[in-house]
Design an enzyme around this catalytic site. Structure first.
Site, PDB file in Angstrom:
ATOM      1  N   ASP A  99       0.814  -1.216   0.000  1.00  0.00           N
ATOM      2  CA  ASP A  99       0.000   0.000   0.000  1.00  0.00           C
ATOM      3  C   ASP A  99       0.851   1.271   0.000  1.00  0.00           C
ATOM      4  O   ASP A  99       0.503   2.265  -0.627  1.00  0.00           O
ATOM      5  CB  ASP A  99      -0.996   0.002   1.167  1.00  0.00           C
ATOM      6  CG  ASP A  99      -0.307  -0.007   2.530  1.00  0.00           C
ATOM      7  OD1 ASP A  99       0.830  -0.497   2.606  1.00  0.00           O
ATOM      8  OD2 ASP A  99      -0.909   0.460   3.512  1.00  0.00           O
ATOM      9  N   ASP A 146       1.492 -10.483   3.272  1.00  0.00           N
ATOM     10  CA  ASP A 146       0.574 -10.352   4.412  1.00  0.00           C
ATOM     11  C   ASP A 146      -0.891 -10.382   4.011  1.00  0.00           C
ATOM     12  O   ASP A 146      -1.759 -10.520   4.862  1.00  0.00           O
ATOM     13  CB  ASP A 146       0.821  -9.018   5.152  1.00  0.00           C
ATOM     14  CG  ASP A 146       2.186  -8.962   5.808  1.00  0.00           C
ATOM     15  OD1 ASP A 146       2.759 -10.036   6.033  1.00  0.00           O
ATOM     16  OD2 ASP A 146       2.675  -7.858   6.072  1.00  0.00           O
ATOM     17  N   MET A 188       4.466 -13.738  10.239  1.00  0.00           N
ATOM     18  CA  MET A 188       4.448 -12.329   9.858  1.00  0.00           C
ATOM     19  C   MET A 188       3.015 -11.784   9.869  1.00  0.00           C
ATOM     20  O   MET A 188       2.052 -12.543   9.780  1.00  0.00           O
ATOM     21  CB  MET A 188       5.083 -12.134   8.487  1.00  0.00           C
ATOM     22  CG  MET A 188       6.612 -12.253   8.517  1.00  0.00           C
ATOM     23  SD  MET A 188       7.358 -11.858   6.924  1.00  0.00           S
ATOM     24  CE  MET A 188       9.097 -11.891   7.359  1.00  0.00           C
ATOM     25  N   GLN A 563      -3.814 -34.999 -16.222  1.00  0.00           N
ATOM     26  CA  GLN A 563      -5.136 -35.571 -15.973  1.00  0.00           C
ATOM     27  C   GLN A 563      -6.180 -34.461 -16.096  1.00  0.00           C
ATOM     28  O   GLN A 563      -5.870 -33.351 -16.503  1.00  0.00           O
ATOM     29  CB  GLN A 563      -5.165 -36.214 -14.593  1.00  0.00           C
ATOM     30  CG  GLN A 563      -4.272 -37.445 -14.491  1.00  0.00           C
ATOM     31  CD  GLN A 563      -4.445 -38.212 -13.192  1.00  0.00           C
ATOM     32  OE1 GLN A 563      -4.890 -37.681 -12.195  1.00  0.00           O
ATOM     33  NE2 GLN A 563      -4.076 -39.478 -13.199  1.00  0.00           N
TER      34      GLN A 563
END
Length: 761
Positions: A99, A146, A188, A563
């Site tokens: 962020d 996180d 963490m 598969q």
């Protein structure tokens, strides 16, 4: 550009952005060392070619680097960064980071016009350059182990990190069991408890500490009480998981040492502390993070091309199974609001600000970790006898779902009954002595199942129609009030048969819930089946090893058979995750022209390779893609047509794809969906058989569709969504991803090639 802390999957995003940009006719540049590279410029801003990102998918960390940059916090630094971008001819920036990195990028975009004006005034750029680059488009990708960004269910790297934690806890589990020890494990998560919560759900931890939802005021008594009860029930080990940002209701830090001392002194348990540290950040990306980073990287390029000067800066998110764009500023604001809510001790708001999944997982954990919660028990008349049965091939997560279902049943006062070895086991061995196939389950029976692969109660492909009267007799004899089926397409068919037999057999006039669990991910009514992620991880690991061998041999192609039944899901998603050159699926089939084009593409690719850039190539073929062009035949055709310029081998991983320890994603989703299924079944408690027959939803399949978890009535799903002939859904949501696999591998389109020889026009 990658910025902030590194996260597994960042390289997948870089590869996707570079190759998609080239495919769309744009010029991609790599900005090395994060914002530091942006400010310094020079050799740290390089144009990237198609071959530059070969092999990126399997690498951990970020290959273009990341570094802290104080200069970018200053206006002078940002002005220098703007100058470097204009000089390089860059007018759009895709940034993968946390962020803080994304907030800095959005601020940079807002200041951009002013920064250019200042550069013109200082005569560092011309007015013409200012006019050409007057608008800067920015798109954010969230790279964070996180998973601390609001507005998205998962960030790039979080499931790889969770995988490291679960692997470590699984290892610790064994030694804890051996010595009857307790372990306190720190993970963490300074401001976000996602890793601790999901690790708790995935490993069946006895107690967890997360910042968003601290335990009660008397948490010491509460924790010791739960662990004591577990020990009295016969549990030999204790696992407590602590997020590094954990605290109590008064915001006093809860440290691993404090928890250890409590367990040692009060409960007299031999207790150890393990701090996992940067192990959680390292290593290659899991299949999900490779897929997520690739799809988000592709979407980021589309977002850049769609953007106008007025478009708010977007961040690319995922909600359940759907890739979406959301306003970056709002996502960052919501993320910061969580930390503010925690500081204000408004923990309910902190939980609400996390995505809806977070609260659901927390409730599922609290419900299934301690079954003696009197306040959650239903009144006697609402308590049911719930049968649990596995049908079809084994899939990772079946046991996790069963454990969660049993724990939830016991918490609510229901009686969970395991029907061992599918419908044949029920019919043939229900009254065996000394132990039959119909067994009531206790919490201790299932406590250690969360990390176990396969099926602990046994599974079988046979259907109830093989002996419908006996099946009905057993349901009546053992007073089954509701049925929880876990399995693949055979389980779907079994639920359909039971629904259709209801008018003739009143024993089947009960609520029935189906949880899709199959590696093939071919169950109608859902876009995700439990077990498919475990299969993808096994297949990706296998292909990574093979690709390494092919690369070491320089000029070698491996054709690998996957598969998946008559659904190409596994082949396509694995192709996306390993960078396959081509993927052959039953939906598309194989023809001679397709093979000719791909062989010509291989010739061209190997001809371009020089020195160290030569890499091994992989082609994935679903086992039912063609009856004629088998895996071995395709490998032989490639070898024959290569004329000695390169060689070809085939490889079949087979049942490796079914086995192994379930992935964290399959574990947590199995728990969440199983709890939802039992809650769904108990909603029918007290209803008459007539009411049950009148309600089509009384036989339903749970599914993830786009951004929602839904229950679809079997009657409707059978009629509207099922391709019975090919044993798969009519509309498969993943089919569009095959085009992305082809684009990112550089595979030429049919219309761009000669129909006769396959060469590019």
């Amino acid at each position: 550009m990658t910025s902030g802390g590194d996260a597994p999957g960042m390289n997948g995003a870089v590869r996707a952005v570079v190759r998609m940009s080239i495919a769309k006719g744009c010029e991609p540049y790599g900005i090395y060392e994060g914002y530091e590279g942006l400010v310094q410029g020079g050799d740290l801003i390089k144009q990237m070619k198609w071959e530059d990102v070969r092999g990126y998918l399997s690498e951990g960390g970020t290959l273009i680097g990341t570094a802290r940059c104080k200069a970018f916090f200053e206006r002078d630094g940002r002005r220098q960064a703007a100058k470097n971008m204009v000089k390089a001819g860059i007018d759009a920036l895709v940034i993968c980071g946390g962020d803080g990195s994304l907030t800095g990028a959005d601020k940079f975009r807002k200041e951009w016009p002013e920064l250019l004006n200042e550069l013109v005034q200082k005569k560092e750029i011309t007015s013409e350059q200012k006019q050409t680059y007057q608008h800067l488009n920015i798109v954010g990708l969230v790279g964070s182990i996180d998973n601390d960004m609001s507005s998205t269910d998962a960030t790039i790297g979080c499931y790889s990190s969770l995988g490291r934690i679960c692997e470590a806890v699984d290892y610790i589990d064994a030694t804890a069991f051996s010595h009857q020890r307790a372990f306190v494990i720190e993970v963490m998560g300074r401001h976000c408890g996602w890793l601790a919560l999901m690790a708790g759900v995935s490993t069946g931890a006895d107690f967890i500490f997360i910042p968003e939802k601290p335990p009660s005021e008397n948490w010491e008594d509460e924790m010791c009480g739960i662990i004591s009860r577990h020990r009295k029930l016969g549990k030999r080990k204790t696992i407590v998981i602590v997020a590094e940002g954990a605290h109590d209701l008064s915001l006093n830090k809860v440290t691993p040492t404090k928890v250890k001392d409590l367990l040692s002194n009060r409960l007299k348990l031999d207790t150890r502390i393990t701090t996992l540290g940067h192990v959680q950040r390292g290593g290659g990306a899991c299949a999900y993070d490779r897929m997520l980073s690739t799809l988000q990287g592709v979407e980021a390029v589309e977002a850049v091309l769609d953007a106008t000067p007025e478009t708010p800066t977007p961040v690319i998110c995922i909600i359940e199974n759907k890739i979406v764009r959301k306003p970056l500023v709002k996502a960052v604001e919501d993320t910061h609001a969580v930390a503010k809510a925690i500081e204000a001790k408004d923990f309910d708001r902190a939980m609400r600000l996390r995505d809806a999944e977070f609260a659901e997982y927390h409730n599922a954990y609290m419900t299934t970790t301690a079954t003696d919660q009197p306040e959650m028990r239903l009144p006697k008349e609402k308590q049911m006898r719930i049968g649990i049965i596995h049908v079809g091939a084994p899939a990772g997560g079946m046991n996790s779902a069963t454990r969660a279902a049993v724990a939830y049943c016991l918490t609510r006062g229901h009686t969970p009954i395991a029907l061992h070895n599918g419908f044949p086991g029920l019919c043939r061995h229900h009254d065996d002595e000394p132990i039959g196939s119909v067994r009531e389950m206790s919490w201790l029976d299932v406590e250690g199942w969360v990390s176990k692969g396969g099926s602990e109660i046994g599974t079988n492909r046979a259907l109830p129609s093989e002996d419908m009267p006996k099946t009905a007799f057993c349901f009546e004899k053992y007073k089954i009030d509701a049925l929880f089926i876990i399995g693949g397409f055979e389980a779907f068919t079994a639920a359909s048969e039971l629904r259709k037999a209801r008018p003739e057999y009143p024993a089947f006039q009960i609520p029935i819930a189906l949880l899709p669990a199959t590696i093939s991910n071919n169950v109608p009514g859902t876009e995700y089946s439990v077990g498919s992620d475990t299969c993808l991880n096994a297949l990706v690991g296998y292909c990574d090893a093979i690709k390494q061998s092919a690369s070491a041999s320089r000029r070698r192609v491996f054709v690998v058979e996957t598969q998946g039944g008559k659904s190409g899901y596994i082949a396509t998603l694995a192709g996306l995750s390993i960078g396959a050159l081509a993927v052959y699926t039953p939906e598309e089939g194989i023809n001679i022209r397709m093979l000719a084009r791909d062989i010509e593409h291989l010739r061209a690719a190997f001809a371009k390779d020089k020195g160290q850039s030569r890499g091994g190539k992989l082609i994935l073929r679903n086992e039912h893609a063609s009856n004629t062009y088998t895996t071995e035949v395709i490998a032989n055709m490639i070898r024959e047509e290569a004329k000695g310029r390169f060689e070809s081998r085939h490889s079949i991983p087979g049942h490796v794809q079914q086995g192994g320890t379930p992935s964290p994603m399959d574990r947590v989703r199995a728990v969440r969906l199983a709890v939802k299924c039992i809650a769904f079944l108990e909603g029918f408690a007290g209803q008459s058989k007539e009411e049950m027959m009148a309600d089509p939803r009384s036989v339903s399949v749970i599914g993830i569709k786009a951004a929602n978890v839904v229950f679809g009535s079997m009657e409707r799903v059978e009629k509207e969504e099922t391709n019975w002939k090919d044993r798969r859904p009519k509309d498969e949501s993943w089919v569009q991803l095959k085009q992305i696999v082809d684009t990112l591998s550089g595979r030429p389109k049919p219309e761009d090639c000669c129909e006769t020889c396959g060469k590019a026009k």
